[in-house]
Scaffold this motif. Structure first.
Motif, PDB file in Angstrom:
ATOM      1  N   GLY A  11      -8.497  45.448 -49.553  1.00 17.57           N
ATOM      2  CA  GLY A  11      -9.355  44.311 -49.249  1.00 17.57           C
ATOM      3  C   GLY A  11     -10.512  44.194 -50.221  1.00 17.57           C
ATOM      4  N   THR A  12     -11.081  45.332 -50.581  1.00 14.66           N
ATOM      5  CA  THR A  12     -12.186  45.323 -51.538  1.00 14.66           C
ATOM      6  C   THR A  12     -11.717  44.792 -52.886  1.00 14.66           C
ATOM      7  OG1 THR A  12     -13.129  47.254 -50.409  1.00 14.66           O
ATOM      8  CG2 THR A  12     -13.963  46.749 -52.604  1.00 14.66           C
ATOM      9  N   ARG A  13     -10.524  45.195 -53.306  1.00 19.19           N
ATOM     10  CA  ARG A  13     -10.001  44.727 -54.583  1.00 19.19           C
ATOM     11  C   ARG A  13      -9.808  43.213 -54.571  1.00 19.19           C
ATOM     12  NH1 ARG A  13      -4.402  46.914 -55.917  1.00 19.19           N
ATOM     13  NH2 ARG A  13      -3.698  44.923 -55.055  1.00 19.19           N
ATOM     14  N   ARG A  14      -9.293  42.679 -53.465  1.00 16.59           N
ATOM     15  CA  ARG A  14      -9.129  41.221 -53.379  1.00 16.59           C
ATOM     16  C   ARG A  14     -10.485  40.526 -53.485  1.00 16.59           C
ATOM     17  NH1 ARG A  14      -5.228  42.727 -49.504  1.00 16.59           N
ATOM     18  NH2 ARG A  14      -6.744  42.457 -47.813  1.00 16.59           N
ATOM     19  N   TRP A  15     -11.484  41.111 -52.846  1.00 16.75           N
ATOM     20  CA  TRP A  15     -12.840  40.538 -52.914  1.00 16.75           C
ATOM     21  C   TRP A  15     -13.362  40.530 -54.346  1.00 16.75           C
ATOM     22  CZ3 TRP A  15     -17.428  43.489 -53.902  1.00 16.75           C
ATOM     23  CH2 TRP A  15     -18.624  42.770 -53.772  1.00 16.75           C
ATOM     24  N   VAL A  16     -13.197  41.655 -55.048  1.00 19.48           N
ATOM     25  CA  VAL A  16     -13.644  41.719 -56.445  1.00 19.48           C
ATOM     26  C   VAL A  16     -12.910  40.686 -57.282  1.00 19.48           C
ATOM     27  CG1 VAL A  16     -13.744  43.145 -58.528  1.00 19.48           C
ATOM     28  CG2 VAL A  16     -14.295  44.161 -56.302  1.00 19.48           C
ATOM     29  N   GLU A  17     -11.588  40.584 -57.101  1.00 24.34           N
ATOM     30  CA  GLU A  17     -10.814  39.617 -57.880  1.00 24.34           C
ATOM     31  C   GLU A  17     -11.282  38.190 -57.608  1.00 24.34           C
ATOM     32  OE1 GLU A  17      -6.965  40.771 -56.553  1.00 24.34           O
ATOM     33  OE2 GLU A  17      -6.643  42.161 -58.232  1.00 24.34           O
ATOM     34  N   VAL A  95     -22.206  41.256 -54.035  1.00 23.36           N
ATOM     35  CA  VAL A  95     -22.472  42.281 -53.032  1.00 23.36           C
ATOM     36  C   VAL A  95     -21.921  41.829 -51.685  1.00 23.36           C
ATOM     37  CG1 VAL A  95     -24.785  41.349 -52.524  1.00 23.36           C
ATOM     38  CG2 VAL A  95     -24.256  43.734 -51.955  1.00 23.36           C
ATOM     39  N   ASP A  96     -21.312  42.744 -50.964  1.00 23.59           N
ATOM     40  CA  ASP A  96     -20.864  42.546 -49.584  1.00 23.59           C
ATOM     41  C   ASP A  96     -21.483  43.676 -48.770  1.00 23.59           C
ATOM     42  OD1 ASP A  96     -19.631  42.015 -47.198  1.00 23.59           O
ATOM     43  OD2 ASP A  96     -17.630  42.660 -47.840  1.00 23.59           O
ATOM     44  N   ALA A  97     -22.776  43.536 -48.478  1.00 27.48           N
ATOM     45  CA  ALA A  97     -23.525  44.618 -47.854  1.00 27.48           C
ATOM     46  C   ALA A  97     -23.038  44.936 -46.445  1.00 27.48           C
ATOM     47  CB  ALA A  97     -25.018  44.261 -47.825  1.00 27.48           C
ATOM     48  N   GLN A  98     -22.516  43.959 -45.751  1.00 27.78           N
ATOM     49  CA  GLN A  98     -22.053  44.151 -44.378  1.00 27.78           C
ATOM     50  C   GLN A  98     -20.603  44.637 -44.309  1.00 27.78           C
ATOM     51  OE1 GLN A  98     -24.013  43.737 -41.730  1.00 27.78           O
ATOM     52  NE2 GLN A  98     -25.784  42.793 -42.713  1.00 27.78           N
ATOM     53  N   GLY A  99     -19.885  44.581 -45.419  1.00 25.94           N
ATOM     54  CA  GLY A  99     -18.464  44.906 -45.374  1.00 25.94           C
ATOM     55  C   GLY A  99     -17.662  43.824 -44.673  1.00 25.94           C
ATOM     56  N   ALA A 100     -18.093  42.575 -44.817  1.00 28.42           N
ATOM     57  CA  ALA A 100     -17.417  41.474 -44.129  1.00 28.42           C
ATOM     58  C   ALA A 100     -16.058  41.170 -44.744  1.00 28.42           C
ATOM     59  CB  ALA A 100     -18.297  40.217 -44.174  1.00 28.42           C
ATOM     60  N   TRP A 101     -15.918  41.340 -46.048  1.00 32.92           N
ATOM     61  CA  TRP A 101     -14.659  41.054 -46.745  1.00 32.92           C
ATOM     62  C   TRP A 101     -14.017  42.323 -47.309  1.00 32.92           C
ATOM     63  CZ3 TRP A 101     -19.131  38.153 -47.585  1.00 32.92           C
ATOM     64  CH2 TRP A 101     -19.101  36.861 -47.041  1.00 32.92           C
ATOM     65  N   CYS A 102     -14.825  43.340 -47.526  1.00 28.82           N
ATOM     66  CA  CYS A 102     -14.334  44.578 -48.143  1.00 28.82           C
ATOM     67  C   CYS A 102     -13.910  45.593 -47.081  1.00 28.82           C
ATOM     68  CB  CYS A 102     -15.423  45.196 -49.020  1.00 28.82           C
ATOM     69  SG  CYS A 102     -15.942  44.147 -50.389  1.00 28.82           S
ATOM     70  N   ASP A 103     -13.114  46.552 -47.498  1.00 24.37           N
ATOM     71  CA  ASP A 103     -12.756  47.649 -46.597  1.00 24.37           C
ATOM     72  C   ASP A 103     -13.978  48.480 -46.248  1.00 24.37           C
ATOM     73  OD1 ASP A 103      -9.633  47.493 -46.811  1.00 24.37           O
ATOM     74  OD2 ASP A 103     -10.387  47.367 -48.866  1.00 24.37           O
ATOM     75  N   ASP A 104     -14.910  48.581 -47.181  1.00 24.21           N
ATOM     76  CA  ASP A 104     -16.162  49.307 -46.996  1.00 24.21           C
ATOM     77  C   ASP A 104     -17.277  48.472 -47.618  1.00 24.21           C
ATOM     78  OD1 ASP A 104     -14.968  51.994 -46.093  1.00 24.21           O
ATOM     79  OD2 ASP A 104     -13.996  51.700 -48.038  1.00 24.21           O
TER      80      ASP A 104
END
Length: 318
Positions: A11-17, A95-104
Motif C-alpha cells: 500500500g505504501t508503494r502504491r501511495w509513493v507511485e 507525507v501520510d502522517a496518519q497512515g491513511a493510505w500507507c501500510d504504516d
C-alpha cells in the motif's frame, strides 16, 4: 528490481507511485542501514527523465506508530522551513502522517548524497569541527513563532535513571543524578534539532574535501537551550570515540560561533540531563552503529566510556 510485497509495504508503494510524475516508476528499492526508530528505504526512480532517488521513512514499531502523526507532521513542517535555508536537508515530497493510505505512517523526501561517517579513524577531529559548525548553523536559524510550538522535553528524570548493573562507580552516578534534581537553569532558547548526532549527519569527501552534505531526521525538533543539542551530540561522540571526543565538541561549537551557558554548573546540568538518559541502555542506542560496522561498541566499552565522560564533565564544569 522491486522489493517483495511480503515485507508489508504494498500500500505504501502504491501511495509513493501516486505522487510521482507521469511516466515515473520505482525501479529499485534498497533498505537503508542505521535507522532505529523507523524503517528507511531508498527508492530509485526512473522513467520520465533523469533518474533520481527518494528516501521513504515508515514508522513500523508500535510505539512510534502511535506517535507518528505528531512526529511526521512536525518533520514535514521543518523540511518545508529548511527549503530556503543554508542548512542542507532533504526536500519533502509527500507525507501520510496518519497512515491513511500507507501500510504504516510514512514520509517521502529527496535523497541527498553522502553517508554516515562514524569510523574511529583519522577524520574524527575534522568531523567534530564540521558537526559543530553545522549545529551552530541550525541554532542560528530564524524560525517564525508559529514554528516554535513545541518546547524542549527532558528524556530522563532523577527517579528514572537506572545505574548500569556492571558499574563500580555508584558514587559517580549518584553525584550525576543529584545535579539534575535542581530546576532547569534559565536559558536563551533557539531552534533545536534535538537528535543531532553523527548518525543523523551525512558526509561526502575525505581529508580536506570532507564536508557535511545533509542533516536528516527532523522529527524531534523543538525550542530550547542550545546546550541541550550540544549535550546530545557530545554524549554520542563520547560513546563512539571516547570521553575526549565528547568533551571536544562544545569547544568546537563555540569556536564556530555557537553560544552556550556561561555558568559552568548550568552547562553541566544540560550535559548530564542528556548523558543520564543513556543509562543503562547505551548498547541499545548503539545498535544502529554496530550495524554500520562499529562492532567494537560492546556494552562494557559503552558503560566505561559513559563513566569516563561523566568524570570529565565534573572535572571541567562542576
Amino acid at each position: 528490481m522491486i522489493e517483495d510485497d511480503v515485507q508489508g509495504w504494498a500500500g505504501t508503494r502504491r501511495w509513493v507511485e501516486g505522487v510521482l510524475a507521469p511516466g515515473e516508476r520505482i525501479a529499485r528499492v534498497t533498505p537503508l542501514k542505521g535507522g532505529w526508530t523507523s524503517r528507511m528505504r531508498r527508492l530509485d526512480i526512473e522513467g520520465a527523465g533523469t533518474p533520481y532517488a527518494l528516501v521513504l521513512r515508515s514508522f513500523v514499531k508500535p510505539f512510534y506508530r502511535r506517535h507518528a502523526p505528531g512526529l511526521l507532521a512536525r518533520e514535514a513542517r521543518v523540511l518545508r522551513l529548511l527549503e530556503d535555508s543554508a542548512v542542507p536537508a532533504p526536500a519533502l515530497r509527500a507525507v501520510d502522517a496518519q497512515g491513511a493510505w500507507c501500510d504504516d505512517p510514512s514520509l517521502v523526501m529527496t535523497h541527498l548524497p553522502g553517508g554516515v561517517r562514524i569510523g574511529h579513524d583519522g577524520d574524527v577531529r575534522r568531523r567534530i569541527a564540521l558537526l559543530a559548525g553545522q549545529l551552530a548553523a541550525v541554532h542560528a536559524l530564524e524560525v517564525p513563532e508559529t514554528g516554535r510550538e513545541r518546547a524542549w522535553q527532558a528524556w530522563t528524570a532523577p527517579e528514572r535513571v537506572q545505574v548500569p548493573a556492571t558499574t563500580g562507580q555508584d558514587a559517580l552516578w549518584g553525584r550525576a543524578v543529584d545535579v539534575i534534581r535542581r530546576d532547569a537553569p534559565a536559558h536563551r532558547s533557539c531552534f533545536l534539532h534535538r537528535d543531532f548526532h553523527p548518525g543523523n549527519v551525512l558526509f561526502t569527501g575525505t581529508g580536506e574535501e570532507l564536508a557535511v552534505s545533509a542533516v536528516v531526521d527532523w522529527v524531534e525538533t523543538s525550542w530550547g537551550p542550545a546546550d541541550l543539542d550540544v549535550a546530545h551530540c557530545s554524549t554520542a561522540l563520547a560513546l563512539l570515540h571516547g570521553a575526549p571526543a565528547g568533551m571536544a565538541f562544545a569547544d568546537a561549537y563555540e569556536h564556530a560561533g555557537g553560544q552556550l551557558a556561561a555558568h559552568g554548573p548550568d552547562h553541566l546540568y544540560w550535559r548530564l540531563l542528556d548523558t543520564l538518559a543513556f543509562a543503562p541502555d547505551a548498547h541499545k542506542v548503539a545498535a544502529p552503529w554496530r550495524r554500520l560496522g562499529r562492532t567494537d561498541l560492546t556494552p562494557e566499552i559503552l558503560t566505561g566510556r559513559l563513566e569516563d565522560y561523566l568524570q570529565a564533565l565534573f572535572d571541567r564544569y562542576a
